[in-house]
Design an enzyme around this catalytic site. Structure first.
Site, PDB file in Angstrom:
ATOM      1  CD  GLU A 180      -3.047  -0.675   2.662  1.00 52.51           C
ATOM      2  OE1 GLU A 180      -3.117   0.548   2.641  1.00 52.51           O
ATOM      3  OE2 GLU A 180      -3.865  -1.613   2.731  1.00 52.51           O
ATOM      4  CG  ASN A 229      -5.734   2.747   6.082  1.00 53.88           C
ATOM      5  OD1 ASN A 229      -5.632   3.277   5.289  1.00 53.88           O
ATOM      6  ND2 ASN A 229      -5.927   1.887   6.546  1.00 53.88           N
ATOM      7  CG  ASN A 272      -8.923   2.480   3.358  1.00 54.41           C
ATOM      8  OD1 ASN A 272      -7.616   3.500   2.967  1.00 54.41           O
ATOM      9  ND2 ASN A 272      -9.505   1.177   3.941  1.00 54.41           N
ATOM     10  CG  ASP A 303      -7.352   0.062   0.826  1.00 52.42           C
ATOM     11  OD1 ASP A 303      -7.311   1.316   1.422  1.00 52.42           O
ATOM     12  OD2 ASP A 303      -6.991  -0.991   1.221  1.00 52.42           O
TER      13      ASP A 303
HETATM   14 MG    MG Z   1      -5.781   2.544   2.727  1.00 48.36          MG
END
Ligand code: MG
Length: 296
Positions: free
Chosen positions: A32, A118, A174, A227
């Site tokens: 990520e 995040n 997110n 996401d």
């Molecule tokens: Mg994320």
């Protein structure tokens, strides 16, 4: 083999017929947080379960940038170009200074520890906005399993360091991104992955003093979830999805898709002219050149 799917004919101008979706790095567990450093000609990204930040250099390859990384997830750069990172393990947001030292931007709110920051963005005034879902403390896989002390909120840390929970009605906020003119803020709610929990992107109007209003559902990604997302210079939103990257027009309709063989988590624009899209997807990082330019 086709690397994209055109739904709105206008999307045909965004893609290049002979530009592939190309794997540029692989062998990770869950990647990520891609962030492009044009000045250093490299991409940084998180390999979260392996607790490290990787660095990919075109023509050179991939090496470890930081290990351990406190299970870092999302990254961005501030207006001075410094790396700003979300850390599940540290339950904090940090900035890496030019001398390599780490400054903590936020690790608690009203005396309680954050969950597991995040994703993060920096506005033009230098304020740092980040989401704080519980994913990184729910198990030991992407952080340290521990007690949740705060609701999963979205926070803003203004340039003076004052922190405020600006969105408090999310299940699991997110990905987040501003429109190019910063008049709109998009925030994904990826829920707790239970059926019936919200899985959509909401849009807020940004008013005077960065006050938010609205918050209606802008779009629900299917299959998968938002996401991570970024905007191009025309205000189209590019979001992660289970089958690749979806390009969504400002009115909410899907214009087209970049098809990726693994589930996509996050993405960023980089390369010369910010026309290359870097995509983190499960075990690999992919890149595709577009006839588009991205914003931060
Ligand atoms: Mg994320």
């Amino acid at each position: 083999m086709s690397f994209f799917e055109i739904i709105d004919p206008a999307f045909g101008k965004f893609v290049l017929g002979n530009a592939p979706v190309k794997p540029i790095a692989t062998g990770f567990d869950w990647v990520e947080g891609p962030v492009w450093f044009g000045d250093l000609n490299c991409l940084l990204f998180s390999d979260i379960p392996n607790n490290r930040i990787m660095r990919w250099i075109p023509g050179v390859g991939t090496s470890v940038f930081r290990e351990p990384s406190n299970f870092s997830n999302g990254h961005t750069r501030d207006r001075q170009g410094r790396l700003v990172s979300c850390e599940h393990g540290g339950r904090r947001v940090t900035r890496t200074e030019f001398d390599g030292s780490i400054t903590v931007i936020a690790d608690s709110y009203e005396g309680k520890r954050l969950n597991s920051p995040n994703d993060v963005i920096v506005a033009s005034d230098g304020a740092i906005w980040f989401t704080d879902p519980h994913y990184g403390i729910a198990t030991d896989y992407e952080g340290h399993r521990s007690e949740q002390e705060l609701h999963c909120n979205v926070y803003r840390v203004d340039p003076s360091g004052t922190m405020q929970a600006v969105l408090t009605d999310f299940n699991c906020p997110n990905g987040l991104a501003f429109s190019p003119d910063e008049k709109k803020l998009y925030v994904a709610d990826t829920g707790r992955m239970h059926s019936g929990d919200p899985q959509h992107i909401r849009v807020f109007s940004v008013g005077e003093d960065w006050r938010l209003s609205g918050g209606e559902v802008f779009h629900a990604i299917s299959p998968g979830c938002a996401d991570g997302m970024r905007l191009d210079t025309d205000g189209n939103l590019w979001s992660s999805a289970a089958d690749g990257v979806h390009c969504i027009a400002p009115d909410g309709h899907v214009m087209g898709k970049i098809l990726v063989p693994e589930t996509v988590s996050n993405l960023c624009f980089g390369g010369r002219g910010k026309h290359r899209l870097f995509i983190t997807a499960t075990t690999s990082v992919y890149a595709i050149s577009l006839n588009r330019s991205g914003t931060l």
